[in-house]
Design an enzyme around this catalytic site. Sequence first.
Site, mmCIF file in Angstrom:
data_model
loop_
_atom_site.group_PDB
_atom_site.id
_atom_site.type_symbol
_atom_site.label_atom_id
_atom_site.label_comp_id
_atom_site.label_asym_id
_atom_site.label_seq_id
_atom_site.Cartn_x
_atom_site.Cartn_y
_atom_site.Cartn_z
ATOM 1 N N ILE A 37 30.201 46.365 4.783
ATOM 2 C CA ILE A 37 30.411 46.838 6.123
ATOM 3 C C ILE A 37 30.903 45.795 7.088
ATOM 4 O O ILE A 37 30.138 44.971 7.246
ATOM 5 C CB ILE A 37 29.306 47.708 6.520
ATOM 6 N N HIS A 79 25.453 59.893 25.370
ATOM 7 C CA HIS A 79 26.253 60.356 26.106
ATOM 8 C C HIS A 79 27.081 59.297 27.091
ATOM 9 O O HIS A 79 28.284 59.409 27.170
ATOM 10 C CB HIS A 79 25.769 61.355 27.256
#
Length: 588
Positions: A37, A79
Amino acid sequence: MLRSPIVSVLGHVDHGKSSLLDAIRGSCIVREEAGAITQAIGASIVPASVIKQRCEALLKQLKAELVIPGLLFIDTPGHAAFTSLRKRGGSIADLAILVVDVNEGFKPQTVEALEILKAFKTPFIIAANKIDLVPGFVVKDKHSVLNNIELQQEHVKQELYARIYNLSSELYKTVNLDAELFHKASFEKQVAIIPVSAKLGLGISELLAVLAGLAQRFLKHNLELHPDKPAKGVVMELKEAKGLGTVIDVILYDGVLRVNDNVVLLGKDNTFATRVRALLQPAPLQDIRSKKARFMRVKQVTAATGVRIAAQDLENVVPGTPFFGVSKLDAETIEGLKTELKNALQDIVFSKESKGVIVKADALGSLEAVTKMFQEHGIPIKTADVGDISKKDVVEADSVAEQEPLLGAIIGFNVKNASPIQPKKAVIITSNIIYELLQKYEEWRSQKQVEIQQEQLKQLPTICKLRILPGYVFRQSNPAIVGVEILAGKLKQGVRLFKKDKPLTSVKSIEVEGQTISEALENQKVAISMPSITIGRQVREGDILYSYITEEEFKRFKALKHLVSESEILVLKEIAELMRVKNPVWGL
């Protein structure tokens, strides 16, 4: 040629966003091949080879052949990070994972996340997290979450399915969207739900397979890479780096960016171009979240990825804004990109009102999200800007508060209060959770509204109904002094009194047992003096008198009736009946 889809993770606090990202990163690191990764600035890239290895059986089941180079996960969940990934027409995030605790269901931030995803038109899947906390759940198959569920005791399985389908029901109620378990979902019409346990690593393979399958099936056109066109990206953060000065961490979502390319950026005052002096990526096996992380220089980067850019004049770059990169340096190209940058921002319009709240945020995307939410709730915005709260903001908010007390507020998302002065009349409301800002503002406004109304009530005459006690006339006139009983409301010095429709007199003084008092309450018996009347003429023993109020004052009482007692409301009705004998529409 396709690029990796960009994936963002949203959800309510403590529902497992960071744990899910950790689980994705952890499950994709192969011990024998450390670094399978790739960690980029602000992102983790899971290559196609790892997805194939982890999801081989699932991909066969879905009849999907991987053609994307991998998946890029934005490392900062929530958010704020999502709204910062702003480009024209929406977010640069191609897909989103909405993390919901299957045991708690939808919470305020879940709903807010859905509203943001809907506003940005971003496709998403639901990760129904913490299935391991369903009472009686036992891990029986580490490789397949569906097999794991089917192998549970019947009552555990039924309870888990009930909780999953409750999420489906809540989704429909919230945003009118259907949802289904991923292996049954019609992806064109339904949101896929993947049961997961981030803690135990269950469901991660299924999550990766569904994300890859969705991206290839529905987003192929959006994933086309354009290495021959200007590079495109979004500025995530400004930082100070030792030996380099101000640098910017960016997400590159299209094209190729090279050292010595020119980047066109948006500053606080204007658009400008500067040359890339260095591109930095984390050294292998480094945790880029660590302050001690080492970085290495690279000559170029290809989308989609995160990278740190070192260049001159970056101090005033606005976080959350798009940028372009180009190798060709000529006035026409640069000016064209500056215009394109302005056009890219033209749909981020904040309607400025002469009176309204002041909004400050850490990035343009989050500023837009906060502003949109406030405007959707009918709250006008005076100014909206990126940056910490300043002295100018405080002065401006105080000015608004003078004229419109309920709008005298500074709303700060993820910013500091850098003002050397404190507001005199306005309020500063800050939070790093968007919905909390609206919640706190509405609570403050309600409290402020009550304070204002209570002050308005103090400006009105007191409501009173009294009876002149028979046998308690101490003086007939000049002034008349009588004993009275307060039947309802409150009697104060100076209150005018009437019997039919006109004021007869006023209360000059109030006494109890020889002591002068300023007011008398309901059921109290007191002596009062009244000028300009004679007992036996205008007023008689046993008469009922009321406090005199004008028609305008009556209407103001009606507007404030929620602050008036029930007995006072009854008195107001009686006063209106007396006044309407001569004027039938009095007070209407």
